[in-house]
Scaffold this motif. Structure first.
Motif, PDB file in Angstrom:
ATOM      1  N   PRO A   1       0.022   3.251  -4.276  1.00  0.00           N
ATOM      2  CA  PRO A   1      -0.926   2.869  -5.326  1.00  0.00           C
ATOM      3  C   PRO A   1      -2.360   2.913  -4.845  1.00  0.00           C
ATOM      4  CG  PRO A   1       0.302   0.954  -4.501  1.00  0.00           C
ATOM      5  CD  PRO A   1       0.960   2.162  -3.922  1.00  0.00           C
ATOM      6  N   ILE A   2      -3.231   3.350  -5.749  1.00  0.00           N
ATOM      7  CA  ILE A   2      -4.657   3.439  -5.450  1.00  0.00           C
ATOM      8  C   ILE A   2      -5.307   2.104  -5.751  1.00  0.00           C
ATOM      9  CG2 ILE A   2      -6.820   4.587  -6.065  1.00  0.00           C
ATOM     10  CD1 ILE A   2      -5.098   7.026  -6.892  1.00  0.00           C
ATOM     11  N   ARG A   3      -5.964   1.515  -4.762  1.00  0.00           N
ATOM     12  CA  ARG A   3      -6.618   0.225  -4.947  1.00  0.00           C
ATOM     13  C   ARG A   3      -8.056   0.411  -5.411  1.00  0.00           C
ATOM     14  NH1 ARG A   3      -1.940  -2.127  -5.265  1.00  0.00           N
ATOM     15  NH2 ARG A   3      -0.802  -2.335  -3.294  1.00  0.00           N
TER      16      ARG A   3
ATOM     17  N   PRO B   1       0.793  -1.241   0.000  1.00  0.00           N
ATOM     18  CA  PRO B   1       0.000   0.000   0.000  1.00  0.00           C
ATOM     19  C   PRO B   1       0.817   1.280   0.000  1.00  0.00           C
ATOM     20  CG  PRO B   1      -1.025  -1.610   1.431  1.00  0.00           C
ATOM     21  CD  PRO B   1       0.284  -2.213   0.999  1.00  0.00           C
ATOM     22  N   ASP B   2       1.999   1.275   0.627  1.00  0.00           N
ATOM     23  CA  ASP B   2       2.825   2.486   0.625  1.00  0.00           C
ATOM     24  C   ASP B   2       4.050   2.326  -0.287  1.00  0.00           C
ATOM     25  OD1 ASP B   2       4.153   0.630   2.158  1.00  0.00           O
ATOM     26  OD2 ASP B   2       4.741   2.049   3.729  1.00  0.00           O
TER      27      ASP B   2
ATOM     28  N   THR C   1      -3.970   8.416 -11.929  1.00  0.00           N
ATOM     29  CA  THR C   1      -5.129   7.592 -11.568  1.00  0.00           C
ATOM     30  C   THR C   1      -4.720   6.324 -10.820  1.00  0.00           C
ATOM     31  OG1 THR C   1      -5.117   6.363 -13.656  1.00  0.00           O
ATOM     32  CG2 THR C   1      -6.378   8.419 -13.587  1.00  0.00           C
ATOM     33  N   LEU C   2      -3.424   5.994 -10.847  1.00  0.00           N
ATOM     34  CA  LEU C   2      -2.958   4.755 -10.241  1.00  0.00           C
ATOM     35  C   LEU C   2      -2.196   4.968  -8.936  1.00  0.00           C
ATOM     36  CD1 LEU C   2      -1.726   2.987 -13.493  1.00  0.00           C
ATOM     37  CD2 LEU C   2      -3.657   2.275 -12.076  1.00  0.00           C
ATOM     38  N   PHE C   3      -1.704   6.193  -8.696  1.00  0.00           N
ATOM     39  CA  PHE C   3      -0.904   6.480  -7.503  1.00  0.00           C
ATOM     40  C   PHE C   3      -1.368   7.778  -6.855  1.00  0.00           C
ATOM     41  CE2 PHE C   3       1.765   3.820 -10.164  1.00  0.00           C
ATOM     42  CZ  PHE C   3       2.362   2.957  -9.259  1.00  0.00           C
TER      43      PHE C   3
END
Length: 328
Positions: free
Chosen positions: A324-326, A282-283, A302-304
């Motif tokens: 990163p964006i989940r 996640p980080d 859009t991804l981070f």
């Protein structure tokens, strides 16, 4: 394009296969059509994992081993690699068996045709169609000097003809290596590692405990194994777009490709970026170098959660993206 020439060669009798025995197809590319031949007799021989996976999914046998009754050589762009592939085919096909050599003009087929004539090979007339040519030779001649010759380049790295940046490290990779921090996290993936320039730079940093070296081109991966002599490194012959490490990575480092053949294909680099985001904790952090003209900024955003430019030059942009964006 290749299928048009192959179909013509079969129809006109320029390429007549023996009645029995396997037919080797050296270095076909995803999308090549061999439906004019019996798929059951064809054996695909390639070191590029995405192409191998594509043909395997469609029922083609992958490299059973010589001797072969005949062969089709799909020319790679690098001249030395093309000559080595022809030399290999003339050895692995039974003496007298037909070897069709096919390539686009942009792949250097005309130069290879001249080289084969200069070596005294018995050639059929070349068939020209769809911006390329196909001609047939008989297996048996020893093309000594055409086999692959590994080379040592600056820094003591080993490369072979045909791999990306075989004459020296790519400028983008050099820039990226220079900005990597002195201390890196424990688990790292070098995605699309080539012959190992960035992998060696990563392992020179403090804190690294595990490095997954991921490369789709087997020749390049063999070079990486020779160049990165470190027990912390694990080597994977894999398509970077679908690779997943055994455990999520703390960081991904990459200089992704953006060409399919000679055509620019930004979607390839975007697929690498998406894959990197999916394999990070996640980080986690992505360290990326790419040509400035490539449209990666919007996808990175859009991804981070955090994206910053950290350097580069007129041609290359260095980017650090983290968290990163989940997808929910």
């Amino acid at each position: 394009m290749r299928s048009a020439r192959l179909d013509l060669a079969v129809e006109t009798g320029a390429f007549v296969l023996p009645e029995a025995g396997p037919i080797a197809v050296y270095r076909p590319r995803e999308g090549d059509d061999f439906s004019s031949l019996s798929i059951g007799r064809l054996e695909v021989i390639s070191g590029f994992r995405p192409d191998v996976d594509w043909f395997s999914a469609r029922g083609y046998k992958i490299g059973g081993g010589p001797p072969y009754a005949g062969a089709i050589v799909c020319l790679p762009r690098a001249k030395e690699a093309a000559r080595a592939l022809i030399s290999r085919a003339l050895v692995e096909v039974s003496p007298g068996g037909p070897v069709a050599i096919d390539g686009q003009k942009t792949d250097g087929i005309d130069a290879i045709l001249r080289d084969c004539r200069a070596m005294g090979l018995d050639l059929t007339p070349a068939l020209a169609k769809a911006h390329g040519k196909l001609f047939v030779v008989r297996a048996g001649p020893d093309l000594t000097g055409w086999e692959v010759q590994p080379r040592l380049i600056e820094g003591g790295f080993q490369t072979v003809p045909g791999v990306f940046s075989a004459d020296g490290p790519d400028r983008g990779s050099v820039l990226l290596a220079d900005v990597l921090p002195a201390k890196m996290p424990a688990r790292i993936v070098d995605l699309g590692a080539g012959w190992g320039y960035l992998s060696r730079a990563i392992l020179a940093r403090d804190g690294v405990m595990e490095l997954d070296v991921v490369e789709a081109e087997n020749d390049a991966l063999d070079c990486a194994e020779a160049n990165v002599n470190d027990p912390r490194a694990r080597f994977h012959w894999a398509d970077a777009r679908t690779f997943r490490p055994a455990r999520p990575a703390h960081a991904v480092v990459m200089n992704p490709p953006f060409h399919t053949g000679r055509d620019a294909d930004p979607s390839l680099g975007l697929a690498f970026i998406k894959a990197a985001a999916g394999m990070l904790v996640p980080d986690g952090t992505l360290w990326l170098v790419a040509n400035r003209h490539l449209p990666y900024d919007r996808s990175l955003a859009t991804l981070f959660r955090q994206v910053e430019e950290i350097g580069g030059d007129a041609a290359f942009r260095l980017t650090r993206a983290s968290h990163p964006i989940r997808a929910r």
